[in-house]
Design a protein around this motif. Structure first.
Motif, short mmCIF file in Angstrom:
data_model
loop_
_atom_site.label_atom_id
_atom_site.label_comp_id
_atom_site.label_asym_id
_atom_site.label_seq_id
_atom_site.Cartn_x
_atom_site.Cartn_y
_atom_site.Cartn_z
N GLU A 1 0.83 -1.21 0.00
CA GLU A 1 0.00 0.00 0.00
C GLU A 1 0.87 1.26 0.00
OE1 GLU A 1 -3.52 2.21 2.62
OE2 GLU A 1 -2.54 0.40 3.37
N ALA A 2 1.91 1.26 0.83
CA ALA A 2 2.79 2.42 0.91
C ALA A 2 3.53 2.64 -0.41
CB ALA A 2 3.79 2.24 2.05
N ILE B 1 1.92 6.30 -7.14
CA ILE B 1 0.82 7.10 -7.69
C ILE B 1 1.09 8.58 -7.48
CG2 ILE B 1 -1.63 7.67 -7.38
CD1 ILE B 1 -2.11 4.72 -6.77
N TYR B 2 1.58 8.95 -6.29
CA TYR B 2 1.93 10.34 -6.05
C TYR B 2 3.04 10.80 -7.00
CZ TYR B 2 -0.74 10.81 -1.69
OH TYR B 2 -1.73 10.92 -0.77
N GLU C 1 5.35 14.53 -3.96
CA GLU C 1 6.17 13.75 -3.03
C GLU C 1 5.28 13.18 -1.95
OE1 GLU C 1 10.00 14.43 -0.05
OE2 GLU C 1 9.39 15.98 -1.47
N ALA C 2 5.46 11.89 -1.64
CA ALA C 2 4.62 11.22 -0.64
C ALA C 2 4.84 11.84 0.73
CB ALA C 2 4.92 9.72 -0.60
N LEU D 1 8.77 8.93 -10.49
CA LEU D 1 8.97 10.33 -10.14
C LEU D 1 9.63 11.13 -11.25
CD1 LEU D 1 8.74 12.47 -7.90
CD2 LEU D 1 10.98 11.76 -7.09
N MET D 2 10.58 10.50 -11.94
CA MET D 2 11.38 11.24 -12.91
C MET D 2 10.74 11.31 -14.30
SD MET D 2 13.96 12.17 -11.11
CE MET D 2 15.04 12.76 -12.40
N SER D 3 9.93 10.32 -14.67
CA SER D 3 9.46 10.23 -16.05
C SER D 3 8.49 11.34 -16.43
CB SER D 3 8.80 8.86 -16.28
OG SER D 3 9.74 7.83 -16.14
#
Length: 473
Positions: A274-275, A281-282, A288-289, A443-445
């Motif tokens: 879940e984490a 998704i964030y 940023e989570a 995050l980077m894409s």
């Protein structure tokens, strides 16, 4: 006011109340608990909480006003309090630690599972952790310190040392007697782990296999020697994949000398999945989570975590503006071309987002097909070609209807076709590039795909229009 003056609708008396496990049950439980505590009918409140599940009690207490949360938690027995406390959010756990007198909170924390306690300590200030650790029993202090000594996000950090271990030389009857003595302290007895004299893991046995075996048989004769395990430094995501792949309820964890040091259970893996899914998704949205949950975090922190990638995208979009300025001659002669720029870059961005989502998800789940990166990229580019052809036909018809200029419509259609291919390539290739560099592809894409599609898409469109419309300049 006495309990005679206020008669609550307790579960045995309220036939229309929701059942524990239903989505509206915690809300109903919270309302009933709130009324009972407000009227100081604590005995009735205890009766209300007794049949409820720990997860439902935790959710109900968290929804109460802050002054009532401590009162509600104190109504629980020590055993119930330990179970409920583990379901609270990190912020709620910290709040209760601050609200309780030291002996009360120590009783709850000392009774927690070592892995849950280590997870709690990760969220607490170092000063509080040192104080609480010092007050724990020696055995619990040692177990918790050992887990905290492993790097974050590894198997060692999320494992529990509470398992049932057997010896190959024991008989089935001796093993069953041993389980009866120590099962109360074990996290699970679904799997039993066999070790040699040096505590090295040599086999595994399910409780089912043990129960149906003859009492006089040796454990070494009925156990399975081919054991799937992970090391203490294995990433927690890899542990989750192993448990998911083999449908395990728990996975043994060994150190570098193959000594069994703990197990990771499926409930811990669900938390990890879940984490990690939330983080991915964030990241896909450039956010940023946050530790305590998005809606429990103050707005200043939320803004600070979201502004970084917004600034990156803002700077990247200046490149698009530069491309448009360099093609002012084209736009001055055919002003209507500018009306289709948002349509083209948005459509390209959507195509790229689809491709990147598929690839990032495959990389996250360690899909075997993802190892054939050239095949995956070719497949996505082919998909982009088909999508581009279909979208180009639609936009050609639409542009012709809107503008009545077939040449402009052709320029828009051809550009969208080319942009779709470009977006599919960028969306599938860039996650591989960042993954190979050890960076988070989720995050980077997103910002780089957006930049590539926007800048190159506008350049393709305006140059295609220049050629098709025969514009000089």
């Amino acid at each position: 006011m006495t309990s005679r003056d206020f008669e609550p609708n307790l579960p045995p008396e309220l036939t229309e109340s929701p059942t524990s496990g239903q989505s509206d049950y915690p809300e109903w439980l919270k309302d009933q608990l709130h009324d009972l505590i407000q009227h100081q009918d604590f005995e009735a409140a205890k009766m209300l909480l007794e049949p409820a599940q720990p997860a439902d009690i935790a959710e109900a207490i968290e929804q109460l006003p802050a002054p009532l949360q401590v009162l509600a938690f104190r109504l629980l027995s020590k055993t119930e309090a330990i179970e409920v406390y583990e379901y609270f959010s990190p912020s709620m756990q910290q709040q209760l630690i601050g609200d309780f007198r030291q002996p009360e909170v120590l009783g709850v924390i000392d009774g927690m599972s070592p892995d849950d306690r280590a997870r709690l300590f990760d969220e607490l200030p170092a000063k509080v952790v040192r104080q609480v650790l010092h007050e724990l029993t020696p055995a619990e202090r040692e177990a918790t310190s050992r887990l905290l000594g492993y790097p974050p996000d590894t198997a060692g950090r999320i494992m529990t040392p509470e398992y049932v271990a057997l010896q190959e030389s024991q008989t089935v009857a001796q093993a069953l007697e041993h389980i009866r003595r120590c099962a109360e302290q074990a996290e699970t007895i679904a799997y039993l782990y066999i070790m040699d004299g040096q505590r090295r893991l040599t086999g595994i046995l399910s409780l089912r296999e043990l129960v149906i075996a003859s009492p006089d048989r040796l454990i070494g004769d009925v156990m399975t020697r081919n054991v799937v395990y992970a090391h203490t430094d294995t990433d927690q995501e890899e542990v989750a994949r192993l448990i998911q792949r083999y449908d395990f309820l728990a996975l043994p964890i060994v150190d570098q000398e193959q000594r069994l040091v703990g197990i990771v259970t499926v409930d811990d893996v669900l938390d990890v999945m879940e984490a990690e899914t939330t983080e991915d998704i964030y990241a896909l949205g450039g956010v940023e989570a946050v530790e305590d949950g998005y809606f429990q975090t103050n707005l200043f922190t939320v803004a600070r975590k979201r502004v970084i990638w917004l600034m990156v995208l803002l700077l990247a979009n200046t490149l698009t503006s530069s491309v448009i300025r360099s093609q002012e001659a084209v736009l001055e002669q055919v002003v209507v071309l500018a009306a289709f720029i948002p349509l083209l870059i948005d459509a390209g961005g959507n195509v790229g987002a689809q491709s990147s989502t598929v690839v990032i998800r495959g990389l996250s789940t360690d899909d075997r097909q993802m190892k054939q990166f050239s095949w995956v990229i070719r497949r996505e580019v082919t998909a982009g070609l088909l999508l581009g052809a279909m979208l180009a036909v639609v936009v050609f018809v639409w542009a012709t209807v809107l503008q009545g200029n077939a040449m402009v419509a052709i320029a828009v259609g051809i550009s969208l076709f080319a942009i779709s291919i470009l977006a599919s390539f960028a969306g599938s290739a860039l996650p591989y590039v960042f993954h190979s560099l050890g960076l988070d592809p989720a995050l980077m894409s997103a910002p780089f795909i957006t930049t590539a599609v926007d800048v190159l898409g506008v350049w393709i469109y305006l140059n295609a229009a220049r050629i098709i419309l025969g514009i000089d300049g």
